[in-house]
Design a protein around this motif. Structure first.
Motif, PDB file in Angstrom:
ATOM      1  N   CYS A  58       0.859  -1.172   0.000  1.00 58.54           N
ATOM      2  CA  CYS A  58       0.000   0.000   0.000  1.00 58.54           C
ATOM      3  C   CYS A  58       0.905   1.236   0.000  1.00 58.54           C
ATOM      4  CB  CYS A  58      -0.935   0.030   1.187  1.00 58.54           C
ATOM      5  SG  CYS A  58      -0.143  -0.036   2.807  1.00 58.54           S
ATOM      6  N   ALA A  59       0.368   2.319  -0.525  1.00 58.50           N
ATOM      7  CA  ALA A  59       1.176   3.527  -0.649  1.00 58.50           C
ATOM      8  C   ALA A  59       0.292   4.757  -0.593  1.00 58.50           C
ATOM      9  CB  ALA A  59       1.957   3.502  -1.965  1.00 58.50           C
ATOM     10  N   ARG A  60       0.894   5.860  -0.170  1.00 58.07           N
ATOM     11  CA  ARG A  60       0.182   7.128  -0.044  1.00 58.07           C
ATOM     12  C   ARG A  60       0.646   8.104  -1.121  1.00 58.07           C
ATOM     13  NH1 ARG A  60       1.147  11.602   4.616  1.00 58.07           N
ATOM     14  NH2 ARG A  60       2.703  12.233   3.047  1.00 58.07           N
ATOM     15  N   ASP A  61      -0.316   8.642  -1.851  1.00 61.62           N
ATOM     16  CA  ASP A  61       0.002   9.676  -2.836  1.00 61.62           C
ATOM     17  C   ASP A  61       0.574  10.885  -2.106  1.00 61.62           C
ATOM     18  OD1 ASP A  61      -1.431  10.639  -5.881  1.00 61.62           O
ATOM     19  OD2 ASP A  61      -0.442  12.064  -4.548  1.00 61.62           O
ATOM     20  N   SER A  62       1.565  11.512  -2.686  1.00 55.10           N
ATOM     21  CA  SER A  62       2.239  12.621  -2.015  1.00 55.10           C
ATOM     22  C   SER A  62       1.398  13.884  -1.928  1.00 55.10           C
ATOM     23  CB  SER A  62       3.555  12.940  -2.730  1.00 55.10           C
ATOM     24  OG  SER A  62       3.301  13.284  -4.075  1.00 55.10           O
ATOM     25  N   SER A  63       0.371  14.004  -2.768  1.00 47.44           N
ATOM     26  CA  SER A  63      -0.429  15.233  -2.809  1.00 47.44           C
ATOM     27  C   SER A  63      -1.593  15.163  -1.828  1.00 47.44           C
ATOM     28  CB  SER A  63      -0.980  15.485  -4.216  1.00 47.44           C
ATOM     29  OG  SER A  63       0.071  15.690  -5.126  1.00 47.44           O
ATOM     30  N   ARG A  64      -1.837  16.264  -1.149  1.00 48.24           N
ATOM     31  CA  ARG A  64      -3.012  16.374  -0.289  1.00 48.24           C
ATOM     32  C   ARG A  64      -4.186  16.920  -1.066  1.00 48.24           C
ATOM     33  NH1 ARG A  64      -1.457  19.157   5.496  1.00 48.24           N
ATOM     34  NH2 ARG A  64       0.275  17.798   6.077  1.00 48.24           N
ATOM     35  N   TRP A  65      -5.372  16.527  -0.641  1.00 46.41           N
ATOM     36  CA  TRP A  65      -6.621  17.042  -1.179  1.00 46.41           C
ATOM     37  C   TRP A  65      -6.732  16.914  -2.698  1.00 46.41           C
ATOM     38  CZ3 TRP A  65      -4.191  21.021   2.135  1.00 46.41           C
ATOM     39  CH2 TRP A  65      -4.639  20.941   3.455  1.00 46.41           C
ATOM     40  N   SER A  66      -5.951  16.043  -3.251  1.00 44.88           N
ATOM     41  CA  SER A  66      -5.989  15.858  -4.691  1.00 44.88           C
ATOM     42  C   SER A  66      -6.868  14.668  -5.038  1.00 44.88           C
ATOM     43  CB  SER A  66      -4.580  15.633  -5.238  1.00 44.88           C
ATOM     44  OG  SER A  66      -4.628  15.298  -6.609  1.00 44.88           O
ATOM     45  N   THR A  67      -7.630  14.805  -6.104  1.00 45.03           N
ATOM     46  CA  THR A  67      -8.449  13.685  -6.567  1.00 45.03           C
ATOM     47  C   THR A  67      -7.753  12.914  -7.692  1.00 45.03           C
ATOM     48  OG1 THR A  67      -9.618  15.157  -8.083  1.00 45.03           O
ATOM     49  CG2 THR A  67     -10.629  14.779  -5.919  1.00 45.03           C
ATOM     50  N   ARG A  77       6.230   6.792  -8.539  1.00 45.27           N
ATOM     51  CA  ARG A  77       7.007   7.951  -8.091  1.00 45.27           C
ATOM     52  C   ARG A  77       6.129   9.042  -7.490  1.00 45.27           C
ATOM     53  NH1 ARG A  77      10.006   8.832 -13.709  1.00 45.27           N
ATOM     54  NH2 ARG A  77       7.843   8.413 -14.316  1.00 45.27           N
ATOM     55  N   ASP A  78       4.844   8.961  -7.686  1.00 45.32           N
ATOM     56  CA  ASP A  78       3.923   9.940  -7.112  1.00 45.32           C
ATOM     57  C   ASP A  78       3.504   9.569  -5.688  1.00 45.32           C
ATOM     58  OD1 ASP A  78       2.369  10.315 -10.329  1.00 45.32           O
ATOM     59  OD2 ASP A  78       3.839  11.629  -9.359  1.00 45.32           O
ATOM     60  N   TYR A  79       3.972   8.440  -5.213  1.00 52.29           N
ATOM     61  CA  TYR A  79       3.614   7.976  -3.873  1.00 52.29           C
ATOM     62  C   TYR A  79       4.832   8.129  -2.971  1.00 52.29           C
ATOM     63  CZ  TYR A  79      -0.544   6.088  -6.081  1.00 52.29           C
ATOM     64  OH  TYR A  79      -1.735   5.953  -6.779  1.00 52.29           O
ATOM     65  N   ASP A  80       4.621   8.689  -1.776  1.00 52.73           N
ATOM     66  CA  ASP A  80       5.771   9.012  -0.941  1.00 52.73           C
ATOM     67  C   ASP A  80       5.944   8.119   0.279  1.00 52.73           C
ATOM     68  OD1 ASP A  80       4.348  11.998   0.715  1.00 52.73           O
ATOM     69  OD2 ASP A  80       3.542   9.991   0.390  1.00 52.73           O
ATOM     70  N   TYR A  81       4.912   7.445   0.714  1.00 56.36           N
ATOM     71  CA  TYR A  81       5.037   6.529   1.842  1.00 56.36           C
ATOM     72  C   TYR A  81       4.513   5.154   1.419  1.00 56.36           C
ATOM     73  CZ  TYR A  81       6.261  10.167   5.169  1.00 56.36           C
ATOM     74  OH  TYR A  81       6.917  11.172   5.831  1.00 56.36           O
ATOM     75  N   TRP A  82       5.249   4.140   1.838  1.00 60.28           N
ATOM     76  CA  TRP A  82       4.941   2.774   1.441  1.00 60.28           C
ATOM     77  C   TRP A  82       4.878   1.862   2.651  1.00 60.28           C
ATOM     78  CZ3 TRP A  82       4.347   1.171  -3.726  1.00 60.28           C
ATOM     79  CH2 TRP A  82       4.586   2.164  -4.666  1.00 60.28           C
ATOM     80  N   GLY A  83       3.961   0.924   2.595  1.00 61.50           N
ATOM     81  CA  GLY A  83       3.940  -0.112   3.605  1.00 61.50           C
ATOM     82  C   GLY A  83       5.023  -1.134   3.340  1.00 61.50           C
ATOM     83  N   GLN A  84       5.169  -2.079   4.235  1.00 61.96           N
ATOM     84  CA  GLN A  84       6.260  -3.044   4.142  1.00 61.96           C
ATOM     85  C   GLN A  84       5.949  -4.179   3.175  1.00 61.96           C
ATOM     86  OE1 GLN A  84       3.874  -3.269   6.224  1.00 61.96           O
ATOM     87  NE2 GLN A  84       3.514  -5.411   6.689  1.00 61.96           N
ATOM     88  N   GLY A  85       4.719  -4.311   2.752  1.00 64.05           N
ATOM     89  CA  GLY A  85       4.354  -5.365   1.823  1.00 64.05           C
ATOM     90  C   GLY A  85       3.797  -6.588   2.522  1.00 64.05           C
TER      91      GLY A  85
END
Length: 125
Positions: free
Chosen positions: A94-103, A110-118
């Protein structure tokens, strides 16, 4: 921090539900995505859902079989996987998109800045 769980061994045609719990940060303000990486292959996009929980987006390979959802109150995103195929075998991230409030929904890792361990999903034939 993202913690993925729910992987395991399942027979073809079976189902699994992956969870990704976020701690800290601003989970509810970001698009969340799932990626996977099979042995010897590059990481590939699976699905994503915007921070508002709008229309999700799926890779063609999983469309109609996988469902992404989120519960912002629990800081958790899910991936329900049905009708699993051996080719779904991979480590799922799982990963989090780096942008806030973006749809935006982006397949580019490369647009995701935080990643889970898998979490490993193995589908036997």
């Amino acid at each position: 921090q993202l913690q993925a769980s729910g992987g395991g061994l399942v027979q073809a045609g079976g189902s699994l539900r992956l969870s990704c719990a976020a701690s800290g940060g601003t989970f509810s303000l970001h698009t969340m995505g799932w990626f996977r990486q099979a042995p010897g292959k590059e990481r590939e996009f699976v699905s994503a859902i915007s921070w508002r929980g709008g229309t999700p987006y799926y890779a063609d390979s999983v469309k109609g079989r996988f469902t992404i959802s989120r519960e912002n109150a629990k800081n958790t995103v899910y991936l329900q996987m049905n009708s699993l195929l051996p080719e779904d075998t991979a480590v799922y991230y799982c990963a989090r998109d780096s942008s806030r409030w973006s749809t935006r929904i982006t397949e580019d890792h490369r647009d995701y800045d935080y990643w889970g361990q898998g979490t490993l999903v193995t589908v036997s034939s």
